[in-house]
Design a protein around this motif. Structure first.
Motif, short mmCIF file in Angstrom:
data_model
loop_
_atom_site.label_atom_id
_atom_site.label_comp_id
_atom_site.label_asym_id
_atom_site.label_seq_id
_atom_site.Cartn_x
_atom_site.Cartn_y
_atom_site.Cartn_z
N TYR A 1 -4.38 46.60 -25.16
CA TYR A 1 -5.77 46.26 -25.63
C TYR A 1 -6.76 45.47 -24.52
O TYR A 1 -8.15 45.84 -24.61
CB TYR A 1 -5.55 45.36 -26.61
CG TYR A 1 -5.11 45.85 -27.98
CD1 TYR A 1 -6.14 46.75 -28.52
CD2 TYR A 1 -3.99 45.29 -28.77
CE1 TYR A 1 -5.65 47.43 -29.79
CE2 TYR A 1 -3.73 45.94 -30.01
CZ TYR A 1 -4.55 46.74 -30.48
OH TYR A 1 -4.32 47.28 -31.56
N VAL A 2 -6.36 44.66 -23.66
CA VAL A 2 -7.36 44.10 -22.90
C VAL A 2 -8.16 44.71 -22.09
O VAL A 2 -9.39 44.62 -22.19
CB VAL A 2 -6.30 43.12 -21.73
CG1 VAL A 2 -7.40 42.44 -20.78
CG2 VAL A 2 -5.56 41.90 -22.83
N PRO A 3 -7.64 45.75 -21.16
CA PRO A 3 -8.50 46.61 -20.41
C PRO A 3 -9.47 47.67 -21.39
O PRO A 3 -10.54 47.87 -21.14
CB PRO A 3 -7.44 47.54 -19.63
CG PRO A 3 -6.50 47.35 -20.26
CD PRO A 3 -6.12 46.20 -20.70
N TYR B 1 -10.64 47.00 -24.68
CA TYR B 1 -11.82 46.23 -24.99
C TYR B 1 -12.76 46.10 -24.02
O TYR B 1 -13.84 46.01 -24.22
CB TYR B 1 -11.27 45.12 -25.71
CG TYR B 1 -10.30 45.32 -27.13
CD1 TYR B 1 -10.83 46.33 -27.71
CD2 TYR B 1 -9.51 44.45 -27.60
CE1 TYR B 1 -10.11 46.80 -28.88
CE2 TYR B 1 -8.87 44.63 -28.85
CZ TYR B 1 -9.10 46.03 -29.36
OH TYR B 1 -8.23 46.16 -30.38
N ALA B 2 -12.26 45.88 -22.88
CA ALA B 2 -13.28 45.36 -21.83
C ALA B 2 -14.19 46.92 -21.40
O ALA B 2 -15.29 46.59 -21.34
CB ALA B 2 -12.61 45.14 -20.42
N TYR B 3 -13.29 47.88 -21.48
CA TYR B 3 -14.09 49.34 -21.22
C TYR B 3 -14.95 49.37 -22.44
O TYR B 3 -16.09 50.00 -21.98
CB TYR B 3 -12.97 50.20 -21.13
CG TYR B 3 -13.65 51.75 -21.11
CD1 TYR B 3 -13.96 52.33 -19.99
CD2 TYR B 3 -13.58 52.47 -22.36
CE1 TYR B 3 -14.63 53.33 -19.97
CE2 TYR B 3 -13.95 53.73 -22.22
CZ TYR B 3 -14.43 54.30 -21.07
OH TYR B 3 -15.26 55.40 -20.80
N TYR C 1 -15.91 42.02 -24.40
CA TYR C 1 -15.55 41.12 -23.54
C TYR C 1 -14.78 39.96 -24.04
O TYR C 1 -13.63 39.49 -23.58
CB TYR C 1 -16.61 40.88 -22.40
CG TYR C 1 -17.03 42.02 -21.62
CD1 TYR C 1 -16.18 42.77 -20.77
CD2 TYR C 1 -18.25 42.46 -22.00
CE1 TYR C 1 -16.70 43.73 -20.02
CE2 TYR C 1 -18.96 43.43 -20.96
CZ TYR C 1 -18.17 44.20 -20.34
OH TYR C 1 -18.60 45.20 -19.44
N THR D 1 -2.40 51.92 -29.14
CA THR D 1 -2.46 50.39 -29.52
C THR D 1 -2.21 50.37 -31.21
O THR D 1 -1.70 49.53 -31.56
CB THR D 1 -3.86 49.89 -29.24
OG1 THR D 1 -4.89 50.87 -29.51
CG2 THR D 1 -3.93 49.41 -27.61
N TYR E 1 -7.34 38.65 -26.26
CA TYR E 1 -6.14 39.47 -26.38
C TYR E 1 -5.37 38.74 -25.10
O TYR E 1 -3.84 38.85 -25.06
CB TYR E 1 -6.22 40.89 -26.41
CG TYR E 1 -6.25 41.31 -27.69
CD1 TYR E 1 -4.97 41.96 -28.16
CD2 TYR E 1 -7.42 41.39 -28.35
CE1 TYR E 1 -5.32 42.39 -29.65
CE2 TYR E 1 -7.53 41.66 -29.76
CZ TYR E 1 -6.57 42.32 -30.37
OH TYR E 1 -6.55 42.55 -31.77
N THR F 1 -13.32 39.76 -27.03
CA THR F 1 -12.08 40.34 -27.77
C THR F 1 -11.28 40.35 -26.57
O THR F 1 -9.79 40.13 -26.70
CB THR F 1 -12.38 41.51 -28.42
OG1 THR F 1 -13.64 41.26 -29.56
CG2 THR F 1 -11.21 42.05 -29.28
N SER F 2 -11.53 41.07 -25.63
CA SER F 2 -10.71 41.29 -24.17
C SER F 2 -9.98 39.83 -23.99
O SER F 2 -8.71 39.86 -23.84
CB SER F 2 -11.37 42.04 -23.26
OG SER F 2 -10.53 42.33 -22.19
N ASP G 1 -1.00 44.40 -26.54
CA ASP G 1 -2.12 43.33 -25.66
C ASP G 1 -2.30 43.69 -24.29
O ASP G 1 -3.38 43.73 -23.97
CB ASP G 1 -1.71 42.04 -25.65
CG ASP G 1 -1.47 41.46 -27.32
OD1 ASP G 1 -2.00 41.89 -28.06
OD2 ASP G 1 -0.87 40.44 -27.44
#
Length: 214
Positions: A169-171, A173-175, A179, A140, A185, A181-182, A166
């Protein structure tokens, strides 16, 4: 300074039993505003983007995303460059930098630099930090740097790079429990599509006079 940090880390609400801080909430607002302004080619995006980077330095350092935290410092430097380039980079014949395409030689340089950067950052994170996601953090980081370079030069393909970043990034930041921020994105991806369409429209409009006189 400690009082300011305590204030920024105040919990606003909880998502999936993970508190969302004021800093993440402000990053959500400034990040969305920044991308919307970029899509509209508004010069104010650079100042808003720099403020967003400062917030994400705090958030990512606290979450152990060290490459993303360090990336924000590069973003700030590129933000200053991009701000100046959008105003002055068009040359004396035009008021501002026009939208353009990435050339073949430029792509070769970007891909080469990206592969070297990915290997170097992933190796550094794996060896020198406690990062649990060194490859994804590095990926990323590299995609974002390449996209920001293109954005500074108003290359239309920069939006494709942002969309690719992106998607990762989405998964990621969720990891990491970020959430809000996820979710941000996910919104970024939608704004990137709008930005891509707008910049393509501008690019087509630039070509019309040439075609009409040919």
């Amino acid at each position: 300074m400690n009082a300011l940090m305590d204030f920024l880390y105040l919990p606003l609400f909880t998502i999936a039993e993970v508190p969302t801080t004021l800093a993440e909430g402000l990053a959500f607002i400034t990040g969305a505003l920044c991308v919307w302004l970029v899509a509209r080619q508004h010069i104010a995006n650079w100042g808003i983007g720099i403020a967003n980077c400062l917030l994400f330095i705090l958030i990512f350092t606290d979450s152990g995303l060290y490459a993303d935290a360090g990336l924000q410092l590069v973003f700030i430097a590129l933000g200053v460059y991009g701000w100046r380039n959008w105003v002055k980079g068009g040359g004396p014949a035009v008021d501002a930098l026009p939208v353009s395409r990435t050339g073949r030689i430029e792509w070769i340089g970007l891909i080469g630099a990206g592969l070297v950067g990915l290997a170097a950052i992933a190796t550094l994170l794996g060896a020198a930090t406690d990062s649990t996601v060194p490859f994804w953090d590095a990926l990323t980081t590299v995609l974002s740097l390449l996209a920001t370079y293109g954005q500074c030069r108003k290359r239309v393909e920069s939006w494709y790079l942002w969309i690719a970043a992106d998607i990762v990034y989405v998964p990621l930041y969720a990891y990491k429990g970020l959430y809000l921020t996820s979710i941000l994105y996910i919104g970024f991806m939608a704004l990137c599509v709008i930005g891509l369409l707008n910049w393509k429209k501008d690019l087509a409009a630039q070509a019309e006079p040439v075609e009409a006189t040919a």
